[in-house]
Design an enzyme around this catalytic site. Structure first.
Site, PDB file in Angstrom:
ATOM      1  N   HIS A  82      43.083  18.545  57.001  1.00 39.89           N
ATOM      2  CA  HIS A  82      42.871  19.402  58.183  1.00 39.89           C
ATOM      3  C   HIS A  82      43.972  20.455  58.270  1.00 39.89           C
ATOM      4  O   HIS A  82      43.703  21.623  58.534  1.00 39.89           O
ATOM      5  CB  HIS A  82      42.918  18.570  59.477  1.00 39.89           C
ATOM      6  CG  HIS A  82      41.817  17.572  59.636  1.00 39.89           C
ATOM      7  ND1 HIS A  82      42.053  16.261  59.996  1.00 39.89           N
ATOM      8  CD2 HIS A  82      40.473  17.692  59.515  1.00 39.89           C
ATOM      9  CE1 HIS A  82      40.896  15.618  60.089  1.00 39.89           C
ATOM     10  NE2 HIS A  82      39.921  16.470  59.801  1.00 39.89           N
TER      11      HIS A  82
ATOM     12  N   LYS B  40      30.366   8.394  67.481  1.00 34.32           N
ATOM     13  CA  LYS B  40      31.028   7.748  66.347  1.00 34.32           C
ATOM     14  C   LYS B  40      31.636   6.404  66.721  1.00 34.32           C
ATOM     15  O   LYS B  40      32.422   5.860  65.974  1.00 34.32           O
ATOM     16  CB  LYS B  40      32.136   8.664  65.835  1.00 34.32           C
ATOM     17  CG  LYS B  40      31.623   9.820  64.992  1.00 34.32           C
ATOM     18  CD  LYS B  40      32.761  10.468  64.263  1.00 34.32           C
ATOM     19  CE  LYS B  40      32.245  11.421  63.187  1.00 34.32           C
ATOM     20  NZ  LYS B  40      33.355  12.046  62.464  1.00 34.32           N
TER      21      LYS B  40
HETATM   22  O1  PNS Z   1      35.166  16.082  62.398  1.00 35.19           O
HETATM   23  P1  PNS Z   1      33.674  15.979  62.503  1.00 35.19           P
HETATM   24  O2  PNS Z   1      33.309  14.639  63.084  1.00 35.19           O
HETATM   25  O3  PNS Z   1      32.990  16.265  61.211  1.00 35.19           O
HETATM   26  O4  PNS Z   1      33.207  17.097  63.558  1.00 35.19           O
HETATM   27  C1  PNS Z   1      31.848  17.220  63.945  1.00 35.19           C
HETATM   28  C2  PNS Z   1      31.711  18.226  65.112  1.00 35.19           C
HETATM   29  C3  PNS Z   1      32.618  17.840  66.258  1.00 35.19           C
HETATM   30  C4  PNS Z   1      32.111  19.604  64.613  1.00 35.19           C
HETATM   31  C5  PNS Z   1      30.226  18.262  65.571  1.00 35.19           C
HETATM   32  O5  PNS Z   1      29.812  16.965  65.852  1.00 35.19           O
HETATM   33  C6  PNS Z   1      30.019  19.139  66.797  1.00 35.19           C
HETATM   34  O6  PNS Z   1      29.982  20.344  66.694  1.00 35.19           O
HETATM   35  N1  PNS Z   1      29.882  18.510  67.992  1.00 35.19           N
HETATM   36  C7  PNS Z   1      29.693  19.215  69.243  1.00 35.19           C
HETATM   37  C8  PNS Z   1      28.268  19.019  69.779  1.00 35.19           C
HETATM   38  C9  PNS Z   1      27.303  20.002  69.123  1.00 35.19           C
HETATM   39  O7  PNS Z   1      27.416  21.199  69.259  1.00 35.19           O
HETATM   40  N2  PNS Z   1      26.302  19.441  68.413  1.00 35.19           N
HETATM   41  C10 PNS Z   1      25.292  20.206  67.728  1.00 35.19           C
HETATM   42  C11 PNS Z   1      25.693  20.521  66.303  1.00 35.19           C
HETATM   43  S1  PNS Z   1      24.405  21.342  65.423  1.00 35.19           S
END
Ligand code: PNS
Length: 173
Positions: free
Chosen positions: A19, A43
């Site tokens: 990261h 999660k």
């Molecule tokens: O570190 P990660 O778990 O890969 O991050 C995933 C994340 C947080 C980027 C994704 O789950 C997200 O954007 N969540 C916010 C809710 C949202 O907008 N969902 C629709 C995505 S198409």
């Protein structure tokens, strides 16, 4: 010239060297980079709560003037619009990341065409690294050097020990 504000979203449970590699690359490319920790994730129980994750990210990015750390709720694209962000930054480590990232990027574009997703590759040495693997190695007592910063390693070890002692306390003999 356009001011490019990018959001780097994720769960960061905990922040890894992968990261941080991406944050440094993004900080060079964009005028402003907001590292955004997602509040609602399907999660299960996280290792660190949001404040702890934010604190670690802030400590690890304190030397980067154009980087800030925030927590967000709800849809990523709604948050991008609120923040006047023009881009979402995501890391792609291996081909296996691609399918999920493509789905997310295209869905986000469908919901909010003004926001572009930009993919960057972390250094090769981090291509096998993830927060999930860090948590698992820590739970099983393996080495974390090179995977997370030293301060994060200490906090992970402390947290895992705390959680394991709580678990031992709750199990009947
Ligand atoms: O570190 P990660 O778990 O890969 O991050 C995933 C994340 C947080 C980027 C994704 O789950 C997200 O954007 N969540 C916010 C809710 C949202 O907008 N969902 C629709 C995505 S198409």
């Amino acid at each position: 010239m356009k001011d490019i504000v990018a959001i780097y979203p994720g769960s960061f449970d905990p922040v890894t060297n992968g990261h941080l590699d991406l944050i440094h690359r993004g900080a060079k490319l964009f005028d402003r980079l907001i590292v955004a920790i997602a509040r609602n994730l399907d999660k299960g129980e996280p290792l660190f709560d949001l404040d702890e994750r934010k604190e670690m990210l802030q400590a690890m990015t304190a030397d980067l003037d154009n980087v800030s750390v925030e927590v967000f709720d709800g849809l990523l694209v709604t948050y991008c619009v609120q923040k006047n962000a023009n881009a979402v930054l995501r890391g792609i480590r291996a081909v296996s990341d691609y399918e999920f990232e493509l789905q997310m990027a295209l869905m986000n574009r469908k919901m909010e065409p003004r926001v572009e997703t930009v993919f960057m590759m972390p250094a090769e040495k981090y291509s096998y690294l993830s927060s999930r693997i860090v948590r698992e190695i820590a739970r099983l007592g393996g080495p974390l050097n090179g995977l997370v910063p030293e301060m994060v390693e200490q906090r992970v070890r402390r947290k895992v020990a705390q959680k394991q002692s709580t678990l031992v306390g709750t199990h009947p003999k």
